[in-house]
Write a protein that holds these residues in place. Sequence first.
Motif, mmCIF file in Angstrom:
data_model
loop_
_atom_site.group_PDB
_atom_site.id
_atom_site.type_symbol
_atom_site.label_atom_id
_atom_site.label_comp_id
_atom_site.label_asym_id
_atom_site.label_seq_id
_atom_site.Cartn_x
_atom_site.Cartn_y
_atom_site.Cartn_z
ATOM 1 N N UNK A 1 0.838 -1.177 0.000
ATOM 2 C CA UNK A 1 0.000 0.000 0.000
ATOM 3 C C UNK A 1 0.883 1.241 0.000
ATOM 4 N N UNK A 2 0.248 2.337 -0.217
ATOM 5 C CA UNK A 2 0.934 3.613 -0.294
ATOM 6 C C UNK A 2 1.191 4.141 1.116
ATOM 7 N N UNK A 3 2.373 4.706 1.328
ATOM 8 C CA UNK A 3 2.737 5.197 2.655
ATOM 9 C C UNK A 3 2.157 6.576 2.933
ATOM 10 N N UNK A 4 1.683 7.290 1.927
ATOM 11 C CA UNK A 4 1.116 8.613 2.158
ATOM 12 C C UNK A 4 -0.289 8.471 2.721
ATOM 13 N N UNK A 5 -0.654 9.347 3.657
ATOM 14 C CA UNK A 5 -1.997 9.242 4.233
ATOM 15 C C UNK A 5 -3.064 9.643 3.213
ATOM 16 N N UNK A 6 -4.229 9.050 3.346
ATOM 17 C CA UNK A 6 -5.342 9.368 2.449
ATOM 18 C C UNK A 6 -5.891 10.750 2.795
ATOM 19 N N UNK A 7 -6.140 11.527 1.747
ATOM 20 C CA UNK A 7 -6.681 12.869 1.960
ATOM 21 C C UNK A 7 -8.193 12.837 1.840
ATOM 22 N N UNK A 8 -8.834 13.698 2.585
ATOM 23 C CA UNK A 8 -10.281 13.853 2.523
ATOM 24 C C UNK A 8 -10.620 14.666 1.281
ATOM 25 N N UNK A 9 -11.478 14.153 0.394
ATOM 26 C CA UNK A 9 -11.840 14.929 -0.791
ATOM 27 C C UNK A 9 -12.497 16.251 -0.395
ATOM 28 N N UNK A 67 -15.953 6.871 -3.162
ATOM 29 C CA UNK A 67 -15.351 6.879 -4.498
ATOM 30 C C UNK A 67 -13.834 7.019 -4.417
ATOM 31 N N UNK A 68 -13.339 7.863 -3.524
ATOM 32 C CA UNK A 68 -11.887 8.028 -3.371
ATOM 33 C C UNK A 68 -11.249 6.743 -2.859
ATOM 34 N N UNK A 69 -11.926 6.068 -1.941
ATOM 35 C CA UNK A 69 -11.394 4.803 -1.418
ATOM 36 C C UNK A 69 -11.348 3.735 -2.510
ATOM 37 N N UNK A 74 -8.348 0.593 -6.398
ATOM 38 C CA UNK A 74 -8.190 0.210 -7.807
ATOM 39 C C UNK A 74 -6.775 0.519 -8.287
ATOM 40 N N UNK A 75 -6.243 1.687 -7.921
ATOM 41 C CA UNK A 75 -4.894 2.072 -8.355
ATOM 42 C C UNK A 75 -3.831 1.192 -7.711
ATOM 43 N N UNK A 76 -4.074 0.736 -6.487
ATOM 44 C CA UNK A 76 -3.097 -0.095 -5.799
ATOM 45 C C UNK A 76 -3.041 -1.509 -6.382
#
Length: 83
Positions: A1-9, A67-69, A74-76
């Motif tokens: 997974x990505x190490x950057x935190x998920x941002x709130x849209x 949708x962001x999740x 999907x990108x991961x």
Amino acid sequence: MNATPARLPLAALVLFVLAALSLAAALLCFAGSGTLLHPALSDPMAGLAFFVSAIALAGTGAFPLVFARLARRDAASKPPPDA
């Protein structure tokens, strides 16, 4: 997974802020202090409209989060393109 935190849209943030403001107005109306906002809000049932609006705004704000999740998941799962 990505190490950057998920941002709130941004759309979700705006809708959640509006939901919080609507909930605050509903609580004022239910407490009988709706006249502080506007004389037409002196009826405690005016708080019901604000409360229902707060629920609808919060529910609508959940859609951009989902949708962001899904987009992150999907990108991961996609392999990086061969360059």
